[in-house]
Scaffold this motif. Structure first.
Motif, short mmCIF file in Angstrom:
data_model
loop_
_atom_site.label_atom_id
_atom_site.label_comp_id
_atom_site.label_asym_id
_atom_site.label_seq_id
_atom_site.Cartn_x
_atom_site.Cartn_y
_atom_site.Cartn_z
N UNK A 282 0.81 -1.16 -0.04
CA UNK A 282 0.19 -0.09 0.08
C UNK A 282 0.93 1.22 -0.06
N UNK A 283 1.87 1.37 0.59
CA UNK A 283 2.84 2.25 0.77
C UNK A 283 3.50 2.45 -0.67
N UNK A 284 3.83 1.49 -1.43
CA UNK A 284 4.38 1.52 -2.54
C UNK A 284 3.28 2.08 -3.75
N UNK A 285 2.23 1.66 -3.49
CA UNK A 285 1.06 2.22 -4.22
C UNK A 285 0.92 3.63 -4.05
N UNK A 286 0.93 4.19 -3.05
CA UNK A 286 0.82 5.64 -2.44
C UNK A 286 1.96 6.40 -3.32
N UNK A 287 3.18 5.71 -3.18
CA UNK A 287 4.38 6.30 -3.40
C UNK A 287 4.40 6.60 -5.10
#
Length: 430
Positions: A282-287
């Motif tokens: 999820x953090x990578x998607x937001x990044x």
């Protein structure tokens, strides 16, 4: 919010402070000054007075601004007192007992708008000026508050009125011999020049947005490429967690930075890689979302970290080789080392130059979403005029609609909902 009430508020910020300013506005201002300050001083001259009715609460300066030459257009006054919580509380309590009430958020500014002292564009400029953190934000907000955008919009509306007059003359006096059916060449030139002017203002929206909201700079790359360390070095603070463990950054962290009077928002992002962790994914998607919308992307590569696949972005991309103390990569746009400080000043200068390119020499006056909506609608109606010239009534109606959306931008015609939302964003003393 009751029209006709006399309102009061602390306008000078948090207490305690060296000086506290209580602002009054409304029909009872003169009576309130007689009650609490021993009389009304000469207009626009500070007078030293004992403040208090039955007992002396403080000694301070009192100023009176008679209508209509005041901020709100009503009778106004200011009480400048010592900035203790007890003093301000006692003075407000006495004024409340006299019949004044506490102002709602933005009520002073709303009264200025309703009394014709400010238009809606100037109100927004005032709000931006109050919230300005950088020199560019101050300059842009002050230009809007001073009415420069209002002057442009009024000029456009005047041209539209001239264009309408030509068409409506043909509607009203079609049987007169001196009114020709064909529009003069100058009419078509005015319409084209107007479209170019509005389109040019609309094109400057992005630079205006960047001044108001900041240049968004995404620090991106593989895990352990040095993103958090570089943010801490640029911000000169331990804001981001630095760890040898990969994947510690899970969310988008925003760090504001003033570089040469321009606001930059540094985005510390999760490292890009394949992962089975749902939280890290999820953090990578937001990044990836932040990278796609960033104005500038600093793609970080490090000698001790595997490079990642670069995502798509519409912003300017600079490849930064980090940990230059371990190995210097001459193929990158810039090499930096947080450990030694190498390249950090050069990176700041590169960011400053890119920011200046984005905003231009003069800050744009067009910077709000409301500006975009109104100017886009005006251009749409002007485009309709070209296709409606076979029918004078349709052409005149399209010109009238273009004029109306510009009036709405200034605030001469607008819904109560828009006004309520705008003034609620102001502090109580403004």
């Amino acid at each position: 919010m009751q029209a006709g009430d006399t309102i009061m508020a602390l306008s000078s910020g948090a207490l305690p402070s060296g000086v506290a300013v209580v602002r009054l506005s409304g029909p009872q201002v003169c009576s309130a000054l007689d009650f609490i300050a021993g009389g009304v001083p000469q207009p626009r001259k500070m007078a030293l007075r004992h403040i208090g009715s039955s007992q002396r609460l403080d000694q301070g300066l009192v100023a009176y601004f008679p209508a209509p030459h005041s901020f709100t257009g009503e009778d106004c006054a200011e009480l400048h007192m010592h900035g203790s919580s007890a003093t301000v509380k006692a003075v407000l309590s006495e004024l409340r007992s006299f019949g004044l009430r506490l102002a709602e958020p933005g009520e002073f500014t709303r009264r200025a708008f309703e009394n014709g002292k400010l238009d809606l564009l100037e109100v927004e400029g005032l709000g931006d000026l109050i919230n300005a953190d950088t020199e560019n934000q101050r300059r842009q907000a002050l230009a809007r508050y001073d009415g420069r955008l209002t002057e442009e919009v009024d000029r456009w509306r005047t041209i539209i009125l001239d264009l309408r007059a030509e068409i409506e003359a043909r509607l009203d006096f079609s049987d007169e011999g001196d009114v020709t059916e064909d529009l003069p060449i100058r009419w078509h030139e005015q319409l084209a020049d107007l479209e170019v002017a509005i389109a040019g203002a609309l094109a400057s929206l992005n630079s205006g947005r960047i001044v108001r909201e900041g240049v968004r700079v995404a620090l991106a790359g593989a895990p352990n490429a040095g993103k958090s360390s570089l943010i801490n070095a640029l911000a000169k603070s331990d804001i981001a967690i630095v760890s040898d463990e990969a994947g510690t950054t899970r969310d988008v962290r925003e760090v504001p930075l003033d570089i040469g009077g321009q606001l930059f928002i540094l985005l510390d992002l999760a490292g890009l890689r394949e992962t089975e962790s749902r939280a890290e994914a999820e953090g990578i998607r937001r990044a990836e979302q932040a990278i796609a919308s960033a104005d500038i992307v600093l793609w970080l590569v490090a000698p001790d970290a595997e490079d990642a696949t670069r995502p798509m972005t519409s912003g300017r991309l600079l490849e930064i080789s980090t940990k230059a103390d371990l190995r210097n990569d001459a193929s990158s746009d810039l090499s930096v080392s947080v450990a030694t400080g190498k390249g950090l000043l050069e990176l700041i200068e590169r960011l400053k130059a890119l920011g200046e390119q984005m905003i231009g020499a003069e800050p744009s006056l067009v910077s709000h979403e409301r500006d975009q909506e109104s100017l886009s609608a005006a251009l749409k109606f002007l485009a309709e005029v070209h296709s409606a010239l076979h029918d004078w009534e349709l052409a005149a109606e399209s010109l009238r609609a273009a004029s109306t959306v510009l009036e709405r931008l200034i605030g001469r015609v607008d819904s109560e909902l828009v006004l309520d939302r705008l003034f609620a964003s102001f502090c109580i003393g403004k």
